[in-house]
Scaffold this active site. Structure first.
Site, PDB file in Angstrom:
ATOM      1  N   ALA A 205       1.266   5.719   8.095  1.00  0.00           N
ATOM      2  CA  ALA A 205       2.707   5.613   8.540  1.00  0.00           C
ATOM      3  C   ALA A 205       2.983   4.125   7.691  1.00  0.00           C
ATOM      4  O   ALA A 205       3.504   3.453   8.522  1.00  0.00           O
ATOM      5  CB  ALA A 205       2.768   5.785   9.935  1.00  0.00           C
ATOM      6  N   GLY A 206       2.868   4.085   6.340  1.00  0.00           N
ATOM      7  CA  GLY A 206       3.420   2.880   5.913  1.00  0.00           C
ATOM      8  C   GLY A 206       4.661   3.111   5.299  1.00  0.00           C
ATOM      9  O   GLY A 206       5.443   4.192   5.770  1.00  0.00           O
TER      10      GLY A 206
ATOM     11  N   GLY B 251       5.510   4.786   2.686  1.00  0.00           N
ATOM     12  CA  GLY B 251       5.840   6.169   2.274  1.00  0.00           C
ATOM     13  C   GLY B 251       5.543   7.065   3.236  1.00  0.00           C
ATOM     14  O   GLY B 251       6.410   8.010   3.545  1.00  0.00           O
TER      15      GLY B 251
ATOM     16  N   CYS C 271      -0.459  -4.571  -8.780  1.00  0.00           N
ATOM     17  CA  CYS C 271       0.869  -4.902  -8.255  1.00  0.00           C
ATOM     18  C   CYS C 271       1.319  -6.208  -8.454  1.00  0.00           C
ATOM     19  O   CYS C 271       1.069  -7.113  -7.751  1.00  0.00           O
ATOM     20  CB  CYS C 271       0.551  -4.506  -6.471  1.00  0.00           C
ATOM     21  SG  CYS C 271       1.931  -4.799  -5.513  1.00  0.00           S
TER      22      CYS C 271
ATOM     23  N   GLY D 200       8.816   1.183  -4.291  1.00  0.00           N
ATOM     24  CA  GLY D 200       9.387   1.927  -3.197  1.00  0.00           C
ATOM     25  C   GLY D 200      10.425   3.295  -4.030  1.00  0.00           C
ATOM     26  O   GLY D 200      10.172   4.261  -3.489  1.00  0.00           O
TER      27      GLY D 200
ATOM     28  N   CYS E  41      12.781  -1.931  -9.648  1.00  0.00           N
ATOM     29  CA  CYS E  41      12.240  -2.786  -8.733  1.00  0.00           C
ATOM     30  C   CYS E  41      12.932  -3.988  -8.605  1.00  0.00           C
ATOM     31  O   CYS E  41      13.904  -4.598  -9.661  1.00  0.00           O
ATOM     32  CB  CYS E  41      10.967  -3.446  -9.711  1.00  0.00           C
ATOM     33  SG  CYS E  41       9.569  -3.536  -8.266  1.00  0.00           S
TER      34      CYS E  41
ATOM     35  N   LYS F 135      17.621  -7.641  -2.284  1.00  0.00           N
ATOM     36  CA  LYS F 135      16.223  -7.512  -1.543  1.00  0.00           C
ATOM     37  C   LYS F 135      16.468  -7.739  -0.215  1.00  0.00           C
ATOM     38  O   LYS F 135      15.681  -6.888   0.638  1.00  0.00           O
ATOM     39  CB  LYS F 135      15.213  -8.649  -2.133  1.00  0.00           C
ATOM     40  CG  LYS F 135      13.967  -8.481  -1.481  1.00  0.00           C
ATOM     41  CD  LYS F 135      13.063  -7.756  -2.492  1.00  0.00           C
ATOM     42  CE  LYS F 135      11.575  -7.511  -1.706  1.00  0.00           C
ATOM     43  NZ  LYS F 135      10.625  -7.864  -2.511  1.00  0.00           N
TER      44      LYS F 135
HETATM   45  P1  FAD Z   1       1.381   1.664   2.902  1.00  0.00           P
HETATM   46  O1  FAD Z   1       2.776   0.926   3.205  1.00  0.00           O
HETATM   47  O2  FAD Z   1       0.358   0.106   2.641  1.00  0.00           O
HETATM   48  O3  FAD Z   1       0.850   2.270   4.006  1.00  0.00           O
HETATM   49  C1  FAD Z   1      -0.309   2.851   4.172  1.00  0.00           C
HETATM   50  C2  FAD Z   1      -0.470   3.228   5.730  1.00  0.00           C
HETATM   51  O4  FAD Z   1      -1.835   3.895   5.927  1.00  0.00           O
HETATM   52  C3  FAD Z   1      -0.652   1.903   6.697  1.00  0.00           C
HETATM   53  O5  FAD Z   1       0.211   1.971   7.654  1.00  0.00           O
HETATM   54  C4  FAD Z   1      -2.121   2.076   7.075  1.00  0.00           C
HETATM   55  O6  FAD Z   1      -2.355   1.524   8.211  1.00  0.00           O
HETATM   56  C5  FAD Z   1      -2.353   3.707   7.201  1.00  0.00           C
HETATM   57  N1  FAD Z   1      -3.597   4.051   6.600  1.00  0.00           N
HETATM   58  C6  FAD Z   1      -4.676   3.553   6.130  1.00  0.00           C
HETATM   59  N2  FAD Z   1      -6.002   3.893   6.296  1.00  0.00           N
HETATM   60  C7  FAD Z   1      -5.758   4.809   7.352  1.00  0.00           C
HETATM   61  C8  FAD Z   1      -6.581   5.654   7.841  1.00  0.00           C
HETATM   62  N3  FAD Z   1      -8.138   5.950   7.428  1.00  0.00           N
HETATM   63  N4  FAD Z   1      -6.091   6.411   9.041  1.00  0.00           N
HETATM   64  C9  FAD Z   1      -4.788   6.370   9.294  1.00  0.00           C
HETATM   65  N5  FAD Z   1      -3.852   5.453   8.672  1.00  0.00           N
HETATM   66  C10 FAD Z   1      -4.529   4.794   7.591  1.00  0.00           C
HETATM   67  N6  FAD Z   1       7.729  -2.152  -3.507  1.00  0.00           N
HETATM   68  C11 FAD Z   1       8.736  -2.117  -3.831  1.00  0.00           C
HETATM   69  O7  FAD Z   1       9.677  -1.205  -4.056  1.00  0.00           O
HETATM   70  N7  FAD Z   1       9.561  -3.263  -3.492  1.00  0.00           N
HETATM   71  C12 FAD Z   1       9.000  -4.332  -3.246  1.00  0.00           C
HETATM   72  O8  FAD Z   1       9.600  -5.430  -2.970  1.00  0.00           O
HETATM   73  C13 FAD Z   1       7.585  -4.342  -2.800  1.00  0.00           C
HETATM   74  N8  FAD Z   1       7.013  -5.450  -2.464  1.00  0.00           N
HETATM   75  C14 FAD Z   1       5.834  -5.570  -2.035  1.00  0.00           C
HETATM   76  C15 FAD Z   1       5.200  -6.512  -1.787  1.00  0.00           C
HETATM   77  C16 FAD Z   1       3.756  -6.674  -1.427  1.00  0.00           C
HETATM   78  C17 FAD Z   1       2.989  -7.693  -0.900  1.00  0.00           C
HETATM   79  C18 FAD Z   1       2.753  -5.535  -1.761  1.00  0.00           C
HETATM   80  C19 FAD Z   1       1.498  -5.470  -1.527  1.00  0.00           C
HETATM   81  C20 FAD Z   1       3.550  -4.264  -1.958  1.00  0.00           C
HETATM   82  C21 FAD Z   1       4.909  -4.487  -2.479  1.00  0.00           C
HETATM   83  N9  FAD Z   1       5.594  -3.165  -2.914  1.00  0.00           N
HETATM   84  C22 FAD Z   1       7.019  -3.228  -3.232  1.00  0.00           C
HETATM   85  C23 FAD Z   1       4.838  -1.975  -3.292  1.00  0.00           C
HETATM   86  C24 FAD Z   1       4.748  -0.895  -2.205  1.00  0.00           C
HETATM   87  O9  FAD Z   1       6.149  -0.426  -1.922  1.00  0.00           O
HETATM   88  C25 FAD Z   1       4.300  -1.259  -1.127  1.00  0.00           C
HETATM   89  O10 FAD Z   1       2.910  -1.270  -1.343  1.00  0.00           O
HETATM   90  C26 FAD Z   1       4.258  -0.171  -0.112  1.00  0.00           C
HETATM   91  O11 FAD Z   1       3.916  -0.496   1.189  1.00  0.00           O
HETATM   92  C27 FAD Z   1       3.475   1.215  -0.613  1.00  0.00           C
HETATM   93  O12 FAD Z   1       3.680   2.137   0.562  1.00  0.00           O
HETATM   94  P2  FAD Z   1       2.318   3.156   0.925  1.00  0.00           P
HETATM   95  O13 FAD Z   1       3.028   3.948   1.901  1.00  0.00           O
HETATM   96  O14 FAD Z   1       1.762   3.668  -0.163  1.00  0.00           O
HETATM   97  O15 FAD Z   1       1.206   2.056   1.513  1.00  0.00           O
END
Ligand code: FAD
Length: 432
Positions: free
Chosen positions: A9-10, A12, A159, A320, A353, A388
């Site tokens: 629940a990040g 995405g 990243c 995003g 971005c 932003k």
């Molecule tokens: P995440 O948001 O990391 O979510 C993953 C989720 O999975 C977390 O809640 C975690 O707890 C959960 N999870 C992991 N393992 C397990 C498990 N075993 N069981 C249950 N849950 C689990 N993108 C943009 O578009 N604009 C920006 O400004 C931007 N800034 C960024 C800044 C930083 C520092 C970083 C690292 C990335 C940035 N990004 C940005 C890129 C991207 O949008 C983000 O990384 C985004 O959070 C990715 O979404 P996600 O859902 O794939 O992963």
């Protein structure tokens, strides 16, 4: 009735849950499994690391919001996906069966691949809110006792936007703290040139970012492989275009923030047919895994091949806009399957971005992701910083309200945020 599970629940996973809830039939059940019940907005972590945001500003308790939308939350986290059996083993030893699974587990942070890297070693991180809060303590120590700074990303990272962002945000914060004159700064990256960003550049990101680094007196080393980090010292090999050693650097630092390489999380890594050797989920153009056609994946956990050959490993960013497009396609495709139809929706995977500099920033749009492109645009200005902030406010409001519309789509449709931003009170955050 179908059981649909979203794992993670990040950024995405949360919007996946909202879009899936809107797309599924009333009789279907939706469960989200996450590590904990709090959503935290990762893109704001660089601001947390210099004290411009607190944890509470960028976090949302998902229990209440999910309950209101009829989504079950399992905060225990997953130990292992048992793809052949269509079930997930949770960390408390219980199991959850699913008919359809969407994996949205983000990255596992591979700090261990470089000795001394990361919060357990000698460098800071902004990848997680807890890391960013630790980095803030180190930043305050830097302001009290200024010294050299090394910012960047290590080989295999995917990243780069946040690495540039953090270099500029830190530079702005140090200027405001009136200690910038005592802080020599170096940007270290495996990219073959500044502004490559894992996308072979977008528009003039090379020119814009080089110029921004020069204007702020930040030196840089490209084609850089970090071999190890010790207390206050980073060991870097700069390589030639053919990968051979060009020169070695020993960089002293009082403060360093380096982004690690990413890989898939242990709960999914090494599942034959599901993941690639780095643990990323293999999917087709419908976000669907071929070996397990009831499993979809979105976000950073998805396997995307690099844009082209580079002397050091440089991964493709998943940001995003791209993630939102993966989510929308996945919701439509699962609905199609529920209706007995073939999945047809395809994500755009375009890169849009915003990279904040703390007082201004650069924006870029790459469509498609791999050059040559139909849209290959970049621009710089104060409006990017405002946009932003708009992204943060808009996204967090959407998570709190359980809404399923998409920020980036609106941003592009509304001429880069002009309509959306007018509803957001920038003066609330201008002081931060
Ligand atoms: P995440 O948001 O990391 O979510 C993953 C989720 O999975 C977390 O809640 C975690 O707890 C959960 N999870 C992991 N393992 C397990 C498990 N075993 N069981 C249950 N849950 C689990 N993108 C943009 O578009 N604009 C920006 O400004 C931007 N800034 C960024 C800044 C930083 C520092 C970083 C690292 C990335 C940035 N990004 C940005 C890129 C991207 O949008 C983000 O990384 C985004 O959070 C990715 O979404 P996600 O859902 O794939 O992963």
């Amino acid at each position: 009735m179908a059981n649909i599970a979203v794992l993670g629940a990040g950024l995405g996973g949360v919007i996946m849950a909202y879009e899936m809830k809107s797309a599924m039939r009333p009789e279907d059940r939706l469960t989200v499994i996450n590590l904990g019940s709090t959503y935290s907005f990762v893109p704001s972590n660089p601001w947390v690391a210099v004290g411009w945001r607190e944890r509470g500003d960028i976090s949302v308790d998902l229990e209440g919001v999910f309950a209101k939308r009829g989504i079950t939350l399992r905060p225990e986290g997953a130990k292992r996906v048992h793809a052949v059996e269509n079930r997930i083993e949770l960390n408390d030893g219980t199991f959850l069966d699913y008919d359809y699974l969407v994996i949205a587990t983000g990255p596992d942070l591979a700090f261990d691949e470089v000795p001394g890297l990361g919060p357990q070693g000698y460098t800071q991180s902004v990848c997680h809110i807890d890391h960013a809060l630790d980095a803030k303590v180190a930043y305050e120590a830097l302001v009290d006792s200024p010294g050299p700074v090394v910012i960047g990303a290590v080989q295999g990272a995917s990243c780069y936007g946040p690495a540039y962002e953090f270099a500029f945000i830190l530079e702005t914060a140090l200027r405001r703290a009136k200690v910038r004159d005592r802080v020599p700064m170096t940007f270290v990256t495996p990219e073959p040139y500044i502004g490559h960003l894992g996308l072979d550049g977008v528009g003039d990101t090379k020119g814009l970012l080089e110029s921004a680094l020069r204007e702020r007196h930040i030196k840089w080393i490209t084609n850089a492989r970090v071999t190890k980090v010790e207390a206050g010292r980073m060991f870097v090999e700069e390589v030639n275009d053919d990968g051979s050693l060009k020169t070695s650097h020993e960089l002293p630092f009082a403060y360093s923030m380096m982004l690690p390489a990413f890989r898939g999380v242990p709960a999914v890594a090494g599942i034959d047919g599901l993941t690639n050797p780095r643990g990323f989920i293999q999917i087709d153009r419908h976000q669907r895994n071929a070996a397990f056609p009831n499993i979809f994946a979105i976000g950073v956990c998805v396997a995307i091949p690099p844009v082209g050959k580079t002397p050091l490993a440089v991964g493709v960013p998943k940001t995003g806009f791209m993630i939102e497009s993966m989510v929308t396609a996945t919701a439509k495709n699962i609905r199609a399957l529920l209706d007995g139809e073939a999945p047809r929706a395809v994500a755009t995977w375009n890169a849009v971005c915003l990279a904040d500099f703390g007082d201004q920033g650069i924006a870029f749009v790459a469509q498609p992701q791999i050059p040559p492109r139909n849209v290959n645009w970049s621009a710089q200005g104060k409006w990017v910083h405002a946009a932003k902030i708009g992204f943060e406010k808009y996204f967090l409001r959407k998570v709190r309200l359980g809404q399923s519309d998409t920020f980036y789509e609106n941003l592009v449709l509304d001429v880069l945020g002009i309509k959306k931003l007018k509803d957001i009170h920038l003066d609330e955050v201008a002081g931060k």
